[in-house]
Design an enzyme around this catalytic site. Structure first.
Site, mmCIF file in Angstrom:
data_model
loop_
_atom_site.group_PDB
_atom_site.id
_atom_site.type_symbol
_atom_site.label_atom_id
_atom_site.label_comp_id
_atom_site.label_asym_id
_atom_site.label_seq_id
_atom_site.Cartn_x
_atom_site.Cartn_y
_atom_site.Cartn_z
ATOM 1 N N ASP A 66 7.655 -10.131 -13.928
ATOM 2 C CA ASP A 66 6.985 -9.526 -12.772
ATOM 3 C C ASP A 66 5.603 -10.173 -12.691
ATOM 4 O O ASP A 66 4.691 -9.799 -13.419
ATOM 5 C CB ASP A 66 6.874 -8.002 -12.977
ATOM 6 C CG ASP A 66 6.013 -7.331 -11.906
ATOM 7 O OD1 ASP A 66 5.597 -8.012 -10.943
ATOM 8 O OD2 ASP A 66 5.764 -6.109 -12.042
ATOM 9 N N LYS A 83 -2.109 -14.441 -6.608
ATOM 10 C CA LYS A 83 -0.877 -14.214 -5.851
ATOM 11 C C LYS A 83 -1.137 -14.036 -4.350
ATOM 12 O O LYS A 83 -0.286 -14.353 -3.522
ATOM 13 C CB LYS A 83 -0.186 -12.980 -6.409
ATOM 14 C CG LYS A 83 1.183 -12.671 -5.827
ATOM 15 C CD LYS A 83 1.790 -11.513 -6.593
ATOM 16 C CE LYS A 83 3.079 -11.020 -6.025
ATOM 17 N NZ LYS A 83 3.618 -9.922 -6.861
ATOM 18 N N GLU A 98 10.939 -7.641 -5.517
ATOM 19 C CA GLU A 98 10.402 -6.613 -6.427
ATOM 20 C C GLU A 98 11.053 -5.236 -6.247
ATOM 21 O O GLU A 98 11.430 -4.611 -7.232
ATOM 22 C CB GLU A 98 8.873 -6.540 -6.296
ATOM 23 C CG GLU A 98 8.209 -7.762 -6.923
ATOM 24 C CD GLU A 98 6.754 -7.946 -6.542
ATOM 25 O OE1 GLU A 98 6.165 -7.034 -5.931
ATOM 26 O OE2 GLU A 98 6.208 -9.009 -6.851
ATOM 27 N N ASP A 133 6.229 0.837 -3.555
ATOM 28 C CA ASP A 133 5.504 0.036 -4.548
ATOM 29 C C ASP A 133 4.102 -0.264 -4.043
ATOM 30 O O ASP A 133 3.910 -1.052 -3.115
ATOM 31 C CB ASP A 133 6.276 -1.271 -4.809
ATOM 32 C CG ASP A 133 5.592 -2.162 -5.849
ATOM 33 O OD1 ASP A 133 4.466 -1.856 -6.273
ATOM 34 O OD2 ASP A 133 6.200 -3.182 -6.236
#
Ligand SMILES: Nc1ncnc2c1ncn2[C@@H]1O[C@H](COP(=O)(O)OP(=O)(O)OP(=O)(O)O)[C@@H](O)[C@H]1O
Ligand SMILES: [Mg+2]
Length: 569
Positions: free
Chosen positions: A8, A70, A147, A170
């Site tokens: 992850d 990211k 994800e 999330d």
């Protein structure tokens, strides 16, 4: 042993897991921690440091440390560390290299294969860049996994017998993802995904920072935003305060020497209560509602049909998240998975399915969704540039869809098929994926011959596009690897001297308007709009420099369209 691990790779933290005895096991890093900060920096000797060391040095030398890489992956932005510049891919590779090192150490076996998770709405450039980062780090990326799918897998492994609709919520460090999945008979099907790639824990920190800056300004008439080091301390303090408020009723923020006035040090000393924090960040939490609505609408499910809400991401530890969900969906989220580990665990489960370490009978079949509309450019009565949709967004993959079109001109013998991905009704405003030609159409009047176009998109990220002529059986096709390593960077022309082009004057106003719009926070926060606008501005400048007046006119009308559309909103 050639183990595949699950990673992850998060905006703020990175975790890795592996399947052992049929269950996911979190992997410890070299500091003996499961959670690694996603920070990369250069130390005083200009050597790379990664993880906790890099996060710790961020306070002292922010100019030599990169965090939240990211957020930039898949863009051409460069990140400076001291005097050197790096691409987001290079820095993500450093993080992954560290994961490879510590996983090999922990598992006492050389790790060279991984499944890496990405947000569901990452476009193919962002996915490709992630694959490339893995490759640079010496990892073969077996699969890019969404994800939320990963999180649902980690839940699903223990609850396979249930039949249910699961909503995965999330809220991480930098991104918000919401996905609806359906589970039945061991099949996990992604119904729809949506999100906001510019909403995460970081924005909650920023609200506290802004408040602290405001209070300090009022009390001391000092603008802390001018002082880079003060800002770094504030950011750290703001995050600490936010986390403390997930447990406590109030929190004191005390930074002893944050500034000075006439040679005297001044401290920052403020107390924030949980209520005040909730008030301050209500608008951020409310930004989660539209993506939830999209996901429900796209999957055709009513709030009362949801059986379970799973919370993932460190930011869901904020009590207001559960409160808001309960008020909005009339259902309390469940504590079924560990919000910090679920995604890595799910990536490991996918890895286990690939390597066969999860037994067939326990195996979960995953289907996923196509995150962006796919189609081709067609010419019709109204437009030369219409995006004809073949696979709409949020359709479950693997999927095959086809459409039939007609020739557009008399005696046409060749059709040029251009494949695009994106939500705009004009093909050229979407992302170009590839093209090919089909020959041998019998010459007839316009619209007299049919062209059949079929798209097949499979779970390995391969898109096969086939065109055929039913009257003759002729066909042609291409295969587009949606996760393929990034093709050679497009040669971009330097357009900075566009003002010297002969016809620049005529277009100066529109370019200025567009560049002004580009700075608008709404545009800055909407990656796809920003990209569209940047490309349109670039195209016009390029046309001016190439002295292609006709093309410049087309580009101008494209820009006008975007500007008008924006002002209507
Ligand atoms: N106890 C807590 N209370 C509130 N926020 C927290 C808590 N613990 C962690 N966070 C926040 O969670 C965020 C990190 O979450 P997480 O590690 O899930 O994100 P990520 O996976 O790196 O990001 P993304 O999924 O967006 O790429 C940070 O903003 C951090 O401040
Ligand atoms: Mg995450």
């Amino acid at each position: 042993m050639n183990t595949v691990i699950g990673i992850d790779l998060g905006t703020s933290t990175t975790e890795a897991a592996v399947i052992q005895n049929g269950k996911p096991l979190m992997i410890f890093n070299l500091d003996n921690e499961i959670i690694t900060p996603s920070a990369v920096g250069l130390n005083e000797n200009d050597e790379f440091v990664v993880g906790e060391k890099a996060r710790a040095q961020y306070l002292l030398s922010p100019e030599k440390t990169a965090i939240e890489v990211k957020r930039k992956i898949g863009t051409n932005d460069k990140i400076s560390l001291g005097k050197e510049q790096y691409t987001p891919v290079e820095l993500s590779a450093k993080l992954l290299e560290y994961v490879k090192t510590y996983a090999s150490e922990y598992l006492k076996s050389e790790i060279s294969r991984a499944v890496i998770s990405v947000p569901a709405y990452f476009d193919d450039l962002q996915r490709q860049a992630t694959v490339e980062a893995g490759k640079k780090a010496g990892l073969e990326v077996m699969r890019i996994l969404n994800e939320p799918t990963a999180a649902a897998l980690s839940y699903g492994l223990e609850h396979m017998e249930e039949e249910s609709h699961i909503l995965v919520y999330d809220l991480g460090g930098g991104t918000f993802d919401v996905t609806l999945l359906e589970m039945f008979d061991g099949v996990l099907e992604v119904k729809a995904s949506s999100g906001d790639n510019q909403l995460g824990g970081k924005d909650f920190d920023q609200k506290i920072m802004d408040w602290l800056i405001g209070e300090f300004q009022k009390k001391h008439e000092i603008d802390l935003t001018k002082d880079k080091f003060a800002m770094v301390k504030l950011k750290e303090a703001a995050e600490q305060c936010k986390k403390a408020l997930s447990q406590n009723h109030s929190h004191q923020i005390l930074i002893p020497m944050i500034a000075e006035k006439s040679g005297e040090p001044i401290a920052l000393d403020e107390t924030m209560t949980a209520e005040a924090f909730e008030e301050l960040t209500r608008e951020l939490i409310e930004r989660t509602h539209p993506p939830i609505d999209v996901v429900l609408a796209d999957s055709g499910i009513l709030p009362e049909d949801i059986d379970r809400i799973i919370l993932v991401g460190g930011s869901t530890r904020m009590p207001l998240v559960a409160k808001d969900i309960e008020a909005y969906l009339h259902m309390a989220p469940s504590q079924a998975v560990n919000p910090d580990y679920a995604v890595a665990e799910g990536a490991a489960i996918q890895a286990g399915i690939i390597e066969g370490s999860i037994h067939q009978e326990d195996s979960i079949i995953i289907t996923d969704v196509n995150p962006y509309t796919l189609g081709i450019r067609v010419v019709d009565n109204f437009s030369m540039d219409r995006m004809a949709v073949i696979i709409p967004r949020n359709v479950t993959i693997p999927v095959t869809r086809s459409e039939t079109y007609f020739t557009s001109s008399d005696n046409q013998t060749i059709a040029h098929i251009e494949v695009y991905q994106g939500e705009s009704s004009s093909a050229s405003r979407n992302h170009f994926l590839g093209d090919f030609e089909i020959h041998g159409i019998p010459p007839k009047k316009a619209k007299a011959e049919r062209i059949h176009v079929e798209f097949s998109y499979n779970l390995d990220g391969m898109l096969n596009v086939k065109a055929s002529i039913p009257s003759t059986g002729a066909d042609a096709s291409i295969e587009i690897n949606m996760m393929q390593e990034q093709t050679d960077e497009e040669e971009l022309m330097d357009v900075s001297k566009w003002k010297d082009a002969p016809n620049a004057g005529e277009f100066r106003t529109i370019i200025r308007r567009a560049e002004k719009l580009l700075k608008h926070p709404h545009v800055q926060n909407d990656m796809s709009l920003k990209e569209t606008l940047e490309t349109a501005i670039y195209d016009l400048k390029e046309a001016l420099i190439s002295e292609d007046q006709e093309l410049a006119k087309v580009c101008e009308s494209d820009l006008m369209y975007i500007l008008d559309e924006f002002h209507e909103e």
